[in-house]
Scaffold this active site. Structure first.
Site, PDB file in Angstrom:
ATOM      1  N   LYS A   1       0.807  -1.221   0.000  1.00  0.00           N
ATOM      2  CA  LYS A   1       0.000   0.000   0.000  1.00  0.00           C
ATOM      3  C   LYS A   1       0.843   1.275   0.000  1.00  0.00           C
ATOM      4  O   LYS A   1       0.462   2.267  -0.627  1.00  0.00           O
ATOM      5  CB  LYS A   1      -0.954   0.017   1.185  1.00  0.00           C
ATOM      6  CG  LYS A   1      -0.305   0.242   2.538  1.00  0.00           C
ATOM      7  CD  LYS A   1      -1.353   0.335   3.637  1.00  0.00           C
ATOM      8  CE  LYS A   1      -0.710   0.586   4.991  1.00  0.00           C
ATOM      9  NZ  LYS A   1      -0.033   1.887   5.064  1.00  0.00           N
ATOM     10  N   THR A   2       1.998   1.251   0.676  1.00  0.00           N
ATOM     11  CA  THR A   2       2.836   2.454   0.711  1.00  0.00           C
ATOM     12  C   THR A   2       3.375   2.771  -0.678  1.00  0.00           C
ATOM     13  O   THR A   2       3.409   3.941  -1.097  1.00  0.00           O
ATOM     14  CB  THR A   2       3.996   2.281   1.708  1.00  0.00           C
ATOM     15  OG1 THR A   2       3.463   1.954   2.995  1.00  0.00           O
ATOM     16  CG2 THR A   2       4.819   3.548   1.810  1.00  0.00           C
TER      17      THR A   2
ATOM     18  N   ASP B   1      -3.600   7.890   4.781  1.00  0.00           N
ATOM     19  CA  ASP B   1      -3.081   6.545   4.987  1.00  0.00           C
ATOM     20  C   ASP B   1      -3.624   5.988   6.303  1.00  0.00           C
ATOM     21  O   ASP B   1      -4.039   6.744   7.183  1.00  0.00           O
ATOM     22  CB  ASP B   1      -1.550   6.601   5.028  1.00  0.00           C
ATOM     23  CG  ASP B   1      -0.906   5.221   4.945  1.00  0.00           C
ATOM     24  OD1 ASP B   1      -1.614   4.260   4.586  1.00  0.00           O
ATOM     25  OD2 ASP B   1       0.300   5.117   5.232  1.00  0.00           O
ATOM     26  N   GLU B   2      -3.603   4.670   6.453  1.00  0.00           N
ATOM     27  CA  GLU B   2      -4.090   4.002   7.670  1.00  0.00           C
ATOM     28  C   GLU B   2      -5.472   4.513   8.063  1.00  0.00           C
ATOM     29  O   GLU B   2      -5.757   4.812   9.231  1.00  0.00           O
ATOM     30  CB  GLU B   2      -3.097   4.199   8.830  1.00  0.00           C
ATOM     31  CG  GLU B   2      -1.693   3.711   8.558  1.00  0.00           C
ATOM     32  CD  GLU B   2      -1.576   2.189   8.505  1.00  0.00           C
ATOM     33  OE1 GLU B   2      -2.604   1.498   8.663  1.00  0.00           O
ATOM     34  OE2 GLU B   2      -0.448   1.694   8.293  1.00  0.00           O
TER      35      GLU B   2
ATOM     36  N   GLN C   1      -7.309  -4.631  10.067  1.00  0.00           N
ATOM     37  CA  GLN C   1      -6.198  -4.232  10.930  1.00  0.00           C
ATOM     38  C   GLN C   1      -6.563  -3.055  11.831  1.00  0.00           C
ATOM     39  O   GLN C   1      -5.690  -2.324  12.297  1.00  0.00           O
ATOM     40  CB  GLN C   1      -4.968  -3.895  10.085  1.00  0.00           C
ATOM     41  CG  GLN C   1      -4.436  -5.081   9.296  1.00  0.00           C
ATOM     42  CD  GLN C   1      -3.119  -4.786   8.600  1.00  0.00           C
ATOM     43  OE1 GLN C   1      -2.093  -4.569   9.235  1.00  0.00           O
ATOM     44  NE2 GLN C   1      -3.143  -4.800   7.275  1.00  0.00           N
TER      45      GLN C   1
ATOM     46  N   ARG D   1       2.707 -10.316  10.561  1.00  0.00           N
ATOM     47  CA  ARG D   1       4.024  -9.659  10.653  1.00  0.00           C
ATOM     48  C   ARG D   1       5.115 -10.597  10.145  1.00  0.00           C
ATOM     49  O   ARG D   1       6.237 -10.164   9.879  1.00  0.00           O
ATOM     50  CB  ARG D   1       4.367  -9.295  12.099  1.00  0.00           C
ATOM     51  CG  ARG D   1       3.444  -8.305  12.808  1.00  0.00           C
ATOM     52  CD  ARG D   1       3.168  -7.072  12.018  1.00  0.00           C
ATOM     53  NE  ARG D   1       1.944  -7.223  11.244  1.00  0.00           N
ATOM     54  CZ  ARG D   1       1.608  -6.461  10.212  1.00  0.00           C
ATOM     55  NH1 ARG D   1       2.422  -5.523   9.788  1.00  0.00           N
ATOM     56  NH2 ARG D   1       0.474  -6.656   9.561  1.00  0.00           N
TER      57      ARG D   1
END
Length: 721
Positions: free
Chosen positions: A32-33, A219-220, A250, A597
């Protein structure tokens, strides 16, 4: 043209889409980044959007800096850059320009957590309040909840009614608000609240900022709360485009106010929204990803997406069920050593747990086995005492606010006692001035105290003159301040080398900031530092990292161990009790974050035995059972058979010689009244026998202990003799 040839189809669509409102649902490890930064570069280079018209909001300084670096590399030839920052930094920028409309000066003070606590302590002292009855943090939470909930002081008193405890809280709230006003200070909650209120009150200011940014990115997005969303909607208005990226699976910060329904219901607020799902995971292997997917599908309140990966591995998820937390830690340490011997570096491994207290037995074992580790998210750099002291000296040069002065006036010791400080505070309050203004006018003292205070003022004024010079080098001025104040000498006399090294690092930080921002003033640096609470520190050595799952958000490791997957621990019993359905779903999202993770290997651990936290025997977490059996391998003790270890011998796969020792030893059958010996607690008497556990009364100071009946440290006294 931006090169998108290496992106998958969904990523390309997310970068190039022309829609006004776009929601990108980005699964874990889906890039996504990269997509977000390429989207910004595409707007600038391909669509010819002025970089200054582009805004990108993130939620940590680390994420903002990473995004800035990536965008710079993509638009090397551009002279201007978009505004990329945390939401708090954005609000500071807005308020520095326009807060005068709200009656505050542009150089208002930003309160950090320590500043807030200092005000609360003053309130307790003046109002004669016992902090054991009203803990500081509880009152700060009360104040924050009032502010975010729009509870005015008048409303707080009305809600308190005749309840004395609530009236006391309201009095502290009043003191806090008055102190803020006298200092012209805002805390972190205020930064967003004041910006929203200013936009609502002054339409011309809102219009100015709406026209400032034509393309807004967030973002987020799954982590935003109601007031943050209100700010975003106000900035977007009717003309601007809005591009949000997040993953509802998330959302793990509802306890901070994050509302998963904001991203889920985004299409209701912004009609004709285009939703793009990034569902290819580039991080985890197939077993890890499919196992995590099978877990999260048990949540109902989510956007359905089928994450997949092309990373194939022979390693399934490993679930190890141990006899106790001691054995859990020992198995974990042995596995770490085994992987390290095979070439895995410690810093490529992480141990995650639900709550900080769970690290105790793990740390103890790691120390015993000489495995280097660090606690990620310990005391942060800018929160260390010596760093905050040094920054308070800088604030004396900039704002000379009361909180900074009171922190450092007697640090190092200058003979300024509590009575002197109380006199200064009362005089300043009576004259409606700052303490430093009272000192400059000539403090109401004589003799040695007066000379000390006058010398302090002369020293600060000399620094202020130096700071105003056009050719001032701020890090050199900082070095001078640390020397002349006597602070560095105080640390050297006490041989506090670690603190001295931290000060050197802080000076380097000022130097780096000045070099990167040659036009910046001292106020600019202090503003950045006040918001820069999550700066990452470089690890010079090879350590395994221990952290809570919340702290692991956004990180990834080759190998991940998740400890204590027991009912009541993970999922956390308190979280579930606050709202069973919602609580379980949040806990499951947290487990999903923990599992994803891992890149290559994932180990899930649970511990048997009696839990003094839960006050019951530990059982395996439901999250283990929800993982697709095709993705997971179970080893160790079967926790559901009441710890009858010998009867389960055929079900146990050996994963280390330490457990073999448990099986090979004779499991004692104890009777009430029987004398026993424990290697740690000494001699005791069995006072009750349950299925799988016994209660033993030991001599002072140990008292009554509940123990697993087959514990290897426990023996019959007759066998020992």
């Amino acid at each position: 043209m931006i090169d998108v040839s290496f992106l998958n189809d969904n990523q390309k669509e997310a970068v190039l889409a022309k829609d006004k409102y776009i929601r990108v649902v980005a699964g874990a490890g889906s890039g996504k980044t990269s997509v977000l930064t390429m989207r910004i570069a595409h707007l600038i280079q391909d669509d010819n959007i002025n970089a200054h018209k582009i805004l990108a909001i993130t939620f940590t300084n680390k994420a903002a800096n990473e995004m800035k670096d990536r965008v710079r590399k993509l638009i090397k030839e551009e002279t201007s850059t978009p505004w990329i920052s945390t939401i708090h930094s954005l609000c500071v920028r807005i308020l520095r320009e326009d807060i005068m409309a709200m009656g505050y000066p542009r150089n208002f003070t930003i309160l950090d957590a320590e500043d807030q606590k200092a005000i609360i302590k003053d309130a307790y002292k003046e109002l004669n309040i016992d902090n054991t009855i009203y803990p500081y943090n509880a009152l700060l939470d009360y104040i924050a909840n009032n502010k975010c909930g729009g509870i005015t002081l008048e409303r707080a008193y009305a809600l308190a009614g005749s309840f004395s405890a609530e009236k006391t809280k309201a009095m502290i709230y009043e003191y806090y608000l008055n102190a803020q006003h006298n200092l012209y200070a805002l805390d972190f909650d205020d930064l967003i609240i004041w910006t929203v209120n200013m936009f609502k009150k002054y339409s011309e200011i809102l219009s100015k900022w709406q026209s400032r940014y034509s393309h807004i990115h967030v973002d987020e997005f799954q982590d935003i709360d109601g007031i943050q969303y209100e700010l975003i909607k106000l900035l977007t208005g009717v003309d601007n485009s809005l591009y949000v990226v997040g993953d509802p699976d998330q959302t793990i910060y509802t306890w901070r106010g994050a509302d998963v329904n904001i991203i889920l219901n985004f299409t209701k607020d912004f009609k004709d929204t285009k939703t793009i799902i990034l569902n290819e995971n580039y991080r985890s292997t197939e077993y890890i990803l499919n196992g995590a997917n099978s877990l999260i599908k048990n949540n109902r309140n989510r956007v359905e997406k089928d994450l997949y990966t092309n990373r194939i591995s022979n390693h399934k998820i490993v679930h190890y069920s141990s006899a106790s937390d001691e054995y859990e830690a020992l198995w974990l340490a042995n596995k770490i050593n085994e992987l390290h011997d095979e070439g895995e570096k410690y810093h490529d491994m992480a141990i995650l747990y639900r709550s900080n207290y769970l690290s105790r037995s793990i740390e103890k074992t790691l120390i015993d086995m000489r495995i280097p580790y660090i606690i990620y998210g310990g005391i942060r750099f800018y929160e260390r005492q010596e760093v905050k002291d040094a920054l308070s000296y800088l604030r004396m040069v900039s704002t000379s606010d009361d909180l900074a002065l009171r922190r450092i006036l007697n640090r190092p010791r200058r003979g300024i006692g509590p009575k002197t400080m109380d006199t200064l505070i009362n005089t300043a309050r009576d004259k409606n001035k700052s303490i430093y203004e009272i000192l400059k006018e000539g403090a109401p003292f004589s003799g040695k105290v007066k000379k000390t205070l006058d010398d302090f003022v002369d020293m600060v004024e000399a620094w202020k003159i130096e700071a105003k010079k056009e050719d001032v080098v701020f890090f050199k001025l900082f070095e001078r301040i640390i020397e002349e104040s006597g602070y560095k000498n105080m640390l050297e006399e006490n041989d506090e080398m670690d603190r001295i090294e931290n000060l050197k690092e802080l000076i380097d930080d000022v130097k780096e900031f000045s070099e990167d921002n040659p036009e910046a003033l001292l106020d600019d640096y202090l503003q950045v530092v006040a918001l820069y609470g999550d700066r990452e520190e470089t690890m010079a050595s090879d350590f395994i990292q221990l952290m809570t799952v919340h702290a692991a958000k956004g990180l990834e490791f080759n190998t991940v161990f998740v400890s204590d997957l027991n009912e009541g621990i993970f999922p956390n019993e308190r979280a579930m009790n606050e709202g069973y359905k919602r609580g379980v779903e949040e806990e499951r999202r947290l487990a999903y974050v923990a599992f994803t993770r891992a890149r290559n290997r994932l180990f899930l651990l649970d511990a048997g035995g009696f839990s003094y936290i839960l006050q019951r025997v530990r059982t395996t977490s439901r999250f283990i059972e929800e993982i697709d059996e095709a993705c997971i391998e179970h080893i160790g003790v079967n926790n559901n058979d009441n710890y009858n270890y010998l009867s389960n011998k055929n079900k146990i796969q050996d994963e280390g010689t330490f457990y073999t020792k448990l099986l090979d030893s004779e499991v004692a059958i104890y009777k009430k009244g029987e004398a026993v010996i424990h290697e740690t607690f000494g001699e005791g008497i069995v006072i009750s026998v349950q299925k799988g556990t016994i209660d033993v009364a030991f001599a002072y100071p140990h008292g009554i202990k509940k123990l697993v009946s087959g514990h290897p440290k426990l023996h019959k006294k007759s066998e020992v003799n």
